[in-house]
Design an enzyme around this catalytic site. Structure first.
Site: not given
Ligand code: PMT
Length: 412
Positions: A211-214
């Protein structure tokens, strides 16, 4: 028009050359029916006389923390105001407010109020771009203070650059918007808008993912701004609600929940078929595990070798099959060479605009309530939007889109 009828506005004026424009702001607020209480700093009176405000405003100018009739004028002002507006706001006032220092009636009122605060900076470019000022503005924006401007243009002394006070009309319109009494904009009425938001999750096993930090805040800000301007909006999102932007999703917004890039690609392609504007604010994973495990991977089995494959490039395929007249807006989350990398994405993905953010910049990019972007258009125009709330970033980008549509013959 009397859209501000009965609203008590404390008009803070601090000591910069743009203080003369505060006279016009005062007059316009009065024309809108507001009850205006001018609070001038000592510095402001070097640029504009208090008699002018005494004559124009609802009440006489206040300057002192110590008043014979009211022993605590800052508390009274702060508690009774519907809005505190500071125009122009100098670097000193911005710094004191950000640091919580009350050295005069204006800064004490700012700290004593729970009313919405609108700060309109005005100063020379060198001061506006100083890291300390940028940091203070970011702090205020993160706390929910509404920052309006500054604009770029000719400054006192004849030089050009960022730092000019926003026009009195824009300042008064911003106050109306903040108090939600302004004329509702409807310049996107009848348009169908698709927005993507959040980071996709690509499963490694049933409990882990890439995933990522969005947070989805920027995408939701676009959805809410477009809906507020009359568009019918579909948001394809991996997050239900990014919290601080408000309690509910604006009416007129259809929410489609997805998790993976594959799901986002399918939902977006479907919604975008008939859309007038598509905004790809989501952070889509570029890679995913080829073969996610069906059961939780166990540590005792050692470090897994996870084979990855590319995910579908949603923006590129929308760009390749774009219906005539549709406006396609991609984003670029960059950590270096922002303009060059964004230009490469603009050309490579068939978008009409790329909104580039340097996600390493202070208070910008992932998860913050604020952002700072460079908008590149396919016809070569570039437009930078300084640090402000994500809603204001959305507003600035949609202003470009609306102007673009108004100027185009081939729009649907
Ligand atoms: O959600 P927030 O916390 O508010 O943060 C906002 C944000 C930083 C996520 C947002 O402003 C932003 O920059 N979004 C794009 C993030 C991203 O994935 O950038 P990129 O440079 O990797 O991708 C370029 C563009 O292609 C993006 O529009 C992306 O949506 C799209 N893309 C990327 C990969 C892929 N497989 N398919 C795509 O469509």
């Amino acid at each position: 028009m009397t859209s501000l009828a009965g609203k008590r506005i404390v008009l803070g004026v601090s000591g910069g050359i743009a203080a003369y424009k505060a006279v016009e702001i005062c007059r316009r607020l009065m024309d809108e029916g507001a009850h205006v209480i001018p609070v001038l700093t000592k510095g402001a009176t070097r640029f504009v006389g208090r008699t002018t405000f005494d004559a124009l405003a609802s009440e006489r100018v206040q300057m002192s923390l110590f008043d014979e009739d009211d022993p605590i004028p800052h508390t009274t002002l702060g508690q009774t105001a519907d809005c505190v507006l500071v125009a122009p706001a100098t670097a000193r006032v911005i710094g004191a407010y950000a640091a919580g220092i009350s050295s005069d009636l204006l800064t004490a009122t700012l700290i004593a109020t729970r009313a919405p605060v609108v700060v309109c900076p005005a100063m020379h470019t060198e001061m506006w771009e100083h890291p300390a000022v940028a940091h203070n503005i970011a702090t205020l924006a993160e706390r929910g203070v509404h920052i309006v401007g500054p604009e770029s243009g000719r400054l006192a002394g004849g030089d050009e650059g960022a730092g000019r006070l926003s026009s009195p009309a824009d300042v008064v319109a911003a106050v109306s918007r903040v108090l939600d009494v302004g004329e509702k904009r409807s310049d996107m009425a009848g348009l169908s808008v698709v927005v993507t938001a959040g980071g996709t999750r690509e499963p490694i096993d049933p409990v882990r993912y890439i995933g990522n930090h969005s947070s989805g805040k920027q995408g939701y800000a676009f959805a809410e701004e477009a809906a507020g301007r009359g568009a019918s909006v579909t948001i394809v999102t991996t997050v239900d609600r990014p919290g601080p932007l408000g309690a509910t999703v604006a009416s007129g917004v259809t929410v489609v929940r997805v998790d993976t890039a594959e799901e986002m690609a399918a939902a977006t392609a479907d919604a975008a078929k008939d859309a007038d504007v598509v905004i790809m604010a989501a952070a889509v994973a570029d890679f995913r595990p080829v073969d996610p495990a069906g059961v939780k991977l166990k540590k005792r089995d050692g470090v897994p070798a996870i084979e990855l494959e590319p995910t579908p490039d949603i923006l590129a395929s929308l760009g390749a099959s774009k219906p005539e007249g549709q406006i396609l807006i991609g984003f670029a989350a960059e950590t270096c060479d922002v303009a060059d990398n964004a230009a490469a994405k603009l050309n490579g993905k068939g978008a009409d605009y790329i909104v580039a953010n340097d996600v390493t910049a202070e208070s910008a990019g992932f998860a913050h309530d604020t952002n700072e972007v460079l908008v590149l258009a396919s016809d070569g125009r570039a437009h930078s939007v300084g640090l402000r709330s994500k809603r204001q970033v959305a507003q600035a980008v949609l202003d470009l889109v609306v102007a673009d549509r108004d100027g185009r013959a081939d729009v649907r």
